[in-house]
Motif scaffolding. Structure first.
Motif, PDB file in Angstrom:
ATOM      1  N   PHE A   1       0.829  -1.203   0.000  1.00 53.64           N
ATOM      2  CA  PHE A   1       0.000   0.000   0.000  1.00 53.64           C
ATOM      3  C   PHE A   1       0.863   1.252   0.000  1.00 53.64           C
ATOM      4  O   PHE A   1       1.963   1.268   0.562  1.00 53.64           O
ATOM      5  CB  PHE A   1      -0.822   0.072   1.292  1.00 53.64           C
ATOM      6  CG  PHE A   1      -1.959  -0.891   1.392  1.00 53.64           C
ATOM      7  CD1 PHE A   1      -1.808  -2.085   2.070  1.00 53.64           C
ATOM      8  CD2 PHE A   1      -3.184  -0.585   0.848  1.00 53.64           C
ATOM      9  CE1 PHE A   1      -2.865  -2.972   2.191  1.00 53.64           C
ATOM     10  CE2 PHE A   1      -4.254  -1.460   0.964  1.00 53.64           C
ATOM     11  CZ  PHE A   1      -4.094  -2.659   1.638  1.00 53.64           C
TER      12      PHE A   1
ATOM     13  N   PHE B   1      -5.794   6.838   1.058  1.00 54.95           N
ATOM     14  CA  PHE B   1      -5.303   5.778   0.182  1.00 54.95           C
ATOM     15  C   PHE B   1      -4.831   6.344  -1.147  1.00 54.95           C
ATOM     16  O   PHE B   1      -5.494   7.174  -1.765  1.00 54.95           O
ATOM     17  CB  PHE B   1      -6.447   4.795  -0.050  1.00 54.95           C
ATOM     18  CG  PHE B   1      -6.159   3.700  -1.033  1.00 54.95           C
ATOM     19  CD1 PHE B   1      -6.584   3.809  -2.352  1.00 54.95           C
ATOM     20  CD2 PHE B   1      -5.497   2.560  -0.631  1.00 54.95           C
ATOM     21  CE1 PHE B   1      -6.351   2.793  -3.255  1.00 54.95           C
ATOM     22  CE2 PHE B   1      -5.252   1.535  -1.533  1.00 54.95           C
ATOM     23  CZ  PHE B   1      -5.689   1.646  -2.845  1.00 54.95           C
TER      24      PHE B   1
ATOM     25  N   TYR C   1      -0.048   5.292   1.173  1.00 55.34           N
ATOM     26  CA  TYR C   1      -1.007   6.264   1.692  1.00 55.34           C
ATOM     27  C   TYR C   1      -0.322   7.616   1.785  1.00 55.34           C
ATOM     28  O   TYR C   1       0.874   7.712   2.035  1.00 55.34           O
ATOM     29  CB  TYR C   1      -1.495   5.871   3.091  1.00 55.34           C
ATOM     30  CG  TYR C   1      -2.597   4.831   3.117  1.00 55.34           C
ATOM     31  CD1 TYR C   1      -2.302   3.485   2.972  1.00 55.34           C
ATOM     32  CD2 TYR C   1      -3.927   5.205   3.286  1.00 55.34           C
ATOM     33  CE1 TYR C   1      -3.311   2.533   2.995  1.00 55.34           C
ATOM     34  CE2 TYR C   1      -4.939   4.260   3.307  1.00 55.34           C
ATOM     35  CZ  TYR C   1      -4.618   2.921   3.165  1.00 55.34           C
ATOM     36  OH  TYR C   1      -5.625   1.985   3.188  1.00 55.34           O
TER      37      TYR C   1
ATOM     38  N   PRO D   1      -4.485   9.471   7.212  1.00 58.16           N
ATOM     39  CA  PRO D   1      -3.948   8.923   5.961  1.00 58.16           C
ATOM     40  C   PRO D   1      -5.061   8.731   4.930  1.00 58.16           C
ATOM     41  O   PRO D   1      -6.192   8.381   5.288  1.00 58.16           O
ATOM     42  CB  PRO D   1      -3.379   7.564   6.381  1.00 58.16           C
ATOM     43  CG  PRO D   1      -3.219   7.637   7.861  1.00 58.16           C
ATOM     44  CD  PRO D   1      -4.304   8.548   8.335  1.00 58.16           C
TER      45      PRO D   1
ATOM     46  N   LEU E   1       3.218   7.069   3.332  1.00 55.94           N
ATOM     47  CA  LEU E   1       3.391   5.848   4.121  1.00 55.94           C
ATOM     48  C   LEU E   1       3.360   4.629   3.215  1.00 55.94           C
ATOM     49  O   LEU E   1       2.422   4.451   2.435  1.00 55.94           O
ATOM     50  CB  LEU E   1       2.266   5.715   5.157  1.00 55.94           C
ATOM     51  CG  LEU E   1       2.013   6.899   6.080  1.00 55.94           C
ATOM     52  CD1 LEU E   1       0.843   6.597   7.015  1.00 55.94           C
ATOM     53  CD2 LEU E   1       3.244   7.225   6.890  1.00 55.94           C
TER      54      LEU E   1
ATOM     55  N   GLN F   1      -0.398  11.259   3.873  1.00 56.48           N
ATOM     56  CA  GLN F   1      -0.880  11.842   5.126  1.00 56.48           C
ATOM     57  C   GLN F   1      -0.371  13.269   5.270  1.00 56.48           C
ATOM     58  O   GLN F   1       0.830  13.477   5.464  1.00 56.48           O
ATOM     59  CB  GLN F   1      -0.433  10.993   6.318  1.00 56.48           C
ATOM     60  CG  GLN F   1      -1.037  11.474   7.647  1.00 56.48           C
ATOM     61  CD  GLN F   1      -0.676  10.576   8.824  1.00 56.48           C
ATOM     62  OE1 GLN F   1       0.321   9.864   8.803  1.00 56.48           O
ATOM     63  NE2 GLN F   1      -1.491  10.599   9.870  1.00 56.48           N
TER      64      GLN F   1
END
Lengths: 114, 109
Positions: free
Chosen positions: B33, B45, B35, B43, B87, B37
């Motif tokens: 994944f 997607f 993300y 966060p 992230l 933020q």
């Protein structure tokens, strides 16, 4: 309309107290999560519930107890708060139970333990 | 063990291209994944890669190499609003999901 909401947004409390954080999602999702993001910004999954059933329970002190009264709500109760519990706690939801899907995060609850 | 590594900070210029790398070690890897933020926010997607290769979504693309345990996020035509933490997270095993500490990207005019 807020998709995933959490209350309170900020929580300041003394060591040893017991506190709860509430989470609600109006997306119709089956699965909800609790995450902890510490001061170093690591985002760690704590718990996951699918349709009120606990499916993920990471190594978290048993002072932390999640409760899901229905699939739209997942609350987090913390007993005997410690300094190390200070962090931002995020609730999230996803449509189905596996971890292969986009998760929708709430705005976070910043917990400060004094 | 399980581990995710990504650079702590990066800077880039508005309009430029930046690549944020991520290496991971997990047992039973399923997918990767990314993300975004923004400071003080939740966060959101960006992407999820399961298969090797590059997936493009507008200005953002994500690449995965399962054999190398490596992914990157590519941001093109950088805008000031892209200043945020990114992230990297890996899902693996039975309901295991770990995130890195994030890469803080600062975009300058």
């Amino acid at each position: 309309d807020t998709a995933v909401s959490q209350t309170p947004k900020y929580l300041v409390t003394q060591m040893g107290n017991d506190k709860s954080i509430k989470c609600e999602q109006n997306l119709g999702h089956d699965t909800m999560y609790w995450y902890k993001q510490d001061s170093k910004k690591f985002l760690k999954i704590m718990f996951s519930y699918n349709n009120k059933e606990l499916i993920i329970n990471e190594t978290v002190p048993n002072r932390f107890s999640p409760k899901s009264p229905d699939k739209a709500h997942l609350n987090l109760h913390i007993n005997s708060l410690e300094l190390g519990d200070s962090a931002v706690y995020f609730c999230a939801s996803s449509p189905i139970r596996d971890l292969y899907n986009e998760q929708f995060f709430g705005p976070g609850t910043r917990l400060t333990v004094l | 063990g399980q581990n995710i590594d990504q650079p702590t900070e990066m800077t880039a210029t508005e309009g430029a291209i930046v690549q944020i790398n991520c290496t991971y070690q997990t047992s039973g890897f399923n997918g990767l994944f990314w993300y975004q933020q923004h400071a003080g926010e939740a966060p959101t997607f960006l992407s999820y890669n399961v298969l090797d290769g590059l997936e493009e979504k507008g200005r953002f693309s994500s690449f995965l190499s399962r054999s190398k345990g490596y992914s990157y996020l590519l941001l093109k035509e950088l805008q000031m609003k892209d200043s945020a933490s990114y992230l990297c997270g890996a899902s693996g095993g039975y309901n295991k999901l770990i995130f890195g500490a994030g890469t803080r990207l600062a975009v300058h005019p």
